[in-house]
Scaffold this active site. Sequence first.
Site, short mmCIF file in Angstrom:
data_model
loop_
_atom_site.label_atom_id
_atom_site.label_comp_id
_atom_site.label_asym_id
_atom_site.label_seq_id
_atom_site.Cartn_x
_atom_site.Cartn_y
_atom_site.Cartn_z
N ASP A 13 0.81 -1.22 0.00
CA ASP A 13 0.00 0.00 0.00
C ASP A 13 0.84 1.28 0.00
OD1 ASP A 13 -2.24 -1.63 0.11
OD2 ASP A 13 -2.30 -1.60 2.29
N LYS A 16 1.92 2.13 -5.08
CA LYS A 16 2.46 1.56 -6.32
C LYS A 16 1.54 1.85 -7.50
CE LYS A 16 2.40 -2.47 -4.34
NZ LYS A 16 2.10 -2.12 -2.94
N GLY A 40 -4.44 -4.29 -3.89
CA GLY A 40 -5.45 -3.26 -4.15
C GLY A 40 -4.68 -2.01 -4.53
N HIS A 41 -4.65 -1.70 -5.81
CA HIS A 41 -3.84 -0.58 -6.30
C HIS A 41 -4.76 0.55 -6.77
CE1 HIS A 41 -0.27 -3.50 -7.17
NE2 HIS A 41 -0.63 -3.48 -5.92
N GLN A 224 2.03 -6.02 -3.16
CA GLN A 224 2.52 -6.08 -1.77
C GLN A 224 3.83 -5.30 -1.64
OE1 GLN A 224 1.48 -9.50 -3.19
NE2 GLN A 224 -0.47 -8.56 -2.74
P1 GDP Z 1 -0.69 0.32 -3.54
O1 GDP Z 1 -1.30 -0.94 -3.07
O2 GDP Z 1 0.77 0.40 -3.28
O3 GDP Z 1 -1.03 0.64 -4.97
O4 GDP Z 1 -1.35 1.49 -2.67
P2 GDP Z 1 -2.90 1.63 -2.30
O5 GDP Z 1 -3.63 2.11 -3.47
O6 GDP Z 1 -3.40 0.41 -1.62
O7 GDP Z 1 -2.82 2.72 -1.15
C1 GDP Z 1 -2.27 3.97 -1.37
C2 GDP Z 1 -3.35 5.02 -1.03
O8 GDP Z 1 -2.74 6.28 -0.90
C3 GDP Z 1 -4.40 5.17 -2.11
O9 GDP Z 1 -5.62 5.51 -1.50
C4 GDP Z 1 -3.87 6.33 -2.94
O10 GDP Z 1 -4.91 7.04 -3.62
C5 GDP Z 1 -3.25 7.18 -1.88
N1 GDP Z 1 -2.10 7.98 -2.30
C6 GDP Z 1 -1.11 7.66 -3.18
N2 GDP Z 1 -0.17 8.63 -3.21
C7 GDP Z 1 -0.58 9.59 -2.35
C8 GDP Z 1 -0.02 10.82 -1.90
O11 GDP Z 1 1.04 11.24 -2.32
N3 GDP Z 1 -0.73 11.53 -0.97
C9 GDP Z 1 -1.91 11.09 -0.46
N4 GDP Z 1 -2.52 11.84 0.44
N5 GDP Z 1 -2.45 9.92 -0.85
C10 GDP Z 1 -1.80 9.17 -1.76
P1 IMO Z 2 -0.87 -4.18 -2.22
O1 IMO Z 2 -0.43 -4.77 -3.54
C1 IMO Z 2 -0.99 -4.52 2.12
C2 IMO Z 2 -1.07 -8.58 3.80
C3 IMO Z 2 -2.33 -9.02 4.51
C4 IMO Z 2 -1.75 -9.99 5.53
C5 IMO Z 2 -0.61 -10.63 4.76
C6 IMO Z 2 -0.98 -11.99 4.15
O2 IMO Z 2 -2.15 -3.47 -2.29
O3 IMO Z 2 0.24 -3.42 -1.59
P2 IMO Z 2 -2.44 -12.66 2.04
O4 IMO Z 2 -3.88 -12.43 1.74
O5 IMO Z 2 -1.50 -12.14 1.03
O6 IMO Z 2 -2.15 -14.11 2.36
O7 IMO Z 2 -2.18 -11.86 3.42
O8 IMO Z 2 -0.26 -9.75 3.73
N1 IMO Z 2 -1.26 -8.09 2.42
C7 IMO Z 2 -1.20 -6.80 2.06
N2 IMO Z 2 -1.02 -5.69 2.80
N3 IMO Z 2 -1.08 -4.44 0.78
C8 IMO Z 2 -1.22 -5.54 0.01
O9 IMO Z 2 -1.18 -5.50 -1.34
C9 IMO Z 2 -1.34 -6.78 0.66
N4 IMO Z 2 -1.51 -8.05 0.22
C10 IMO Z 2 -1.44 -8.83 1.31
O10 IMO Z 2 -2.98 -7.93 5.11
O11 IMO Z 2 -1.18 -9.28 6.60
MG MG Z 3 -2.86 -1.60 -1.84
#
Ligand code: GDP
Ligand code: IMO
Ligand code: MG
Length: 428
Positions: A13, A16, A40-41, A224
């Site tokens: 999270d 990416k 979840g991207h 991840q």
């Molecule tokens: P990923 O799994 O690495 O793609 O990241 P996620 O999408 O799960 O979580 C990142 C969250 O931070 C999302 O809700 C993005 O919209 C948000 N986000 C990304 N970059 C920024 C930033 O520079 N500032 C803020 N406030 N939010 C951001």
């Molecule tokens: P993105 O790509 C954050 C965490 C779960 C749990 C552990 C194992 O959005 O960054 P799993 O379902 O993979 O067997 O769970 O890994 N986890 C993540 N945490 N971002 C993710 O993906 C994750 N995918 C798995 O919360 O602790």
């Molecule tokens: Mg994510």
Amino acid sequence: MPNIAVLGAQWGDEGKGKIVDLLAEKADIIARFQGGANAGHTVVFGKEQFILHLLPSGALHPGKVCVIGNGVVVDLEQLFREVEELKARGYDLTGRLFLSGKANLVLPYHKMIDRLQDSDKGDEALGTTSRGIGPAYVDKVNRLGIRVSDIFDRGTLERKLNLTLSFKEDFADRSEDKKAFDRDYLLNHLLSYKERLIPLLCDTSTLLLEAIKEKKNILFEGAQGALLDVDFGTYPYTTSSNTSVGGIFTGLGIPPVALHETIGIAKAYNTRVGNGPFPTEETGQIGEGLRKRGNEFGATTGRPRRCGWLDLVALKYTTRINGANKLALTKLDVLDEFSEINVCISYQINGIQTDRFPEDLSCWENFKPLYQSLPGWQSQTSGLTSWEELPQKAKAYVSFIEDLVGVKVGLISTGVARREIIYRKGNR
Ligand code: GDP
Ligand code: IMO
Ligand code: MG
């Protein structure tokens, strides 16, 4: 553009999705190589927000080729749901989405086993995403998996289903959802995807090797983060795949020389969803403040993310493991209001100070993070797009990270939207 890997440098999270979406503009192909719908991207532009679980984040750029490689575990229900959702919103993937026939499938029983097994662990539960990822990789490694290509041979599919189900009878007995383990239901369920899979089915390794030969630009999208890597992460509190750089080559069938640049993505602080080590976690007001300002709730499960200060011991470690030659620092704006910002520069473990990420994490609750306190800038960086505009103290924060980790921060994200990004000189 060189071939670039975008890899999470923390516990996932990191943002990416946003960075991949930005870099996808100059890429020809965007490829996922590991993980599954546990990812979840998030991508935001205009008034639109997209959360992608299985599709590469380049899907939102019309015409770009999207690859899901053999290393990904694929839930077909989720995949086609995403494809349809995007189509309804004006993003058609026809002719530009390719799925490896070698990819293992995530089936309904994997999701059921995931839930049952994690709850059986009691106090040792991981808090998985319940997307069936662990059990699907277990079947893959145990050679009991069903692969995408099996759907095209009914006899093979029947045989493999019989075999794999014969090892899951205990779980089937305990499952409330009997269909999840029902051979005939699963057989028909899988066969129903056949027509829709035909245009996607591909020898993705050959597709990529040809693209490499033609000097096309490839973006490798990690899911991840390195601290969730099954080998190098905070095991056993990890996911079940190699999230770090090595996963690219086994997960896509391409050689290491095809990778030219590796960007580690890190938030300006740390978060984690699920259980396990998190030395810099802040469970009080500071953590709450970060969660609120950063909107730190899981993109896949909606769970509140645990929050804490930036851990540079861990970031230095993941940068080294990934061979990252650059960092992208995201969510800098979330720190805007803090008067003082801590960064962890070493741990004290049983009275001994170390700046190396320890091999043995069994007593992580006793790791005392030692902090360097830096002055907060207490002014708005949200939405800034140039380095020059950043307050001096924010620049000093970025420079401190660069000095300690030993690589440059090439991109700084200052908000959720596409345009809220700072490209440092030479990084556009
Ligand atoms: P990923 O799994 O690495 O793609 O990241 P996620 O999408 O799960 O979580 C990142 C969250 O931070 C999302 O809700 C993005 O919209 C948000 N986000 C990304 N970059 C920024 C930033 O520079 N500032 C803020 N406030 N939010 C951001
Ligand atoms: P993105 O790509 C954050 C965490 C779960 C749990 C552990 C194992 O959005 O960054 P799993 O379902 O993979 O067997 O769970 O890994 N986890 C993540 N945490 N971002 C993710 O993906 C994750 N995918 C798995 O919360 O602790
Ligand atoms: Mg994510």
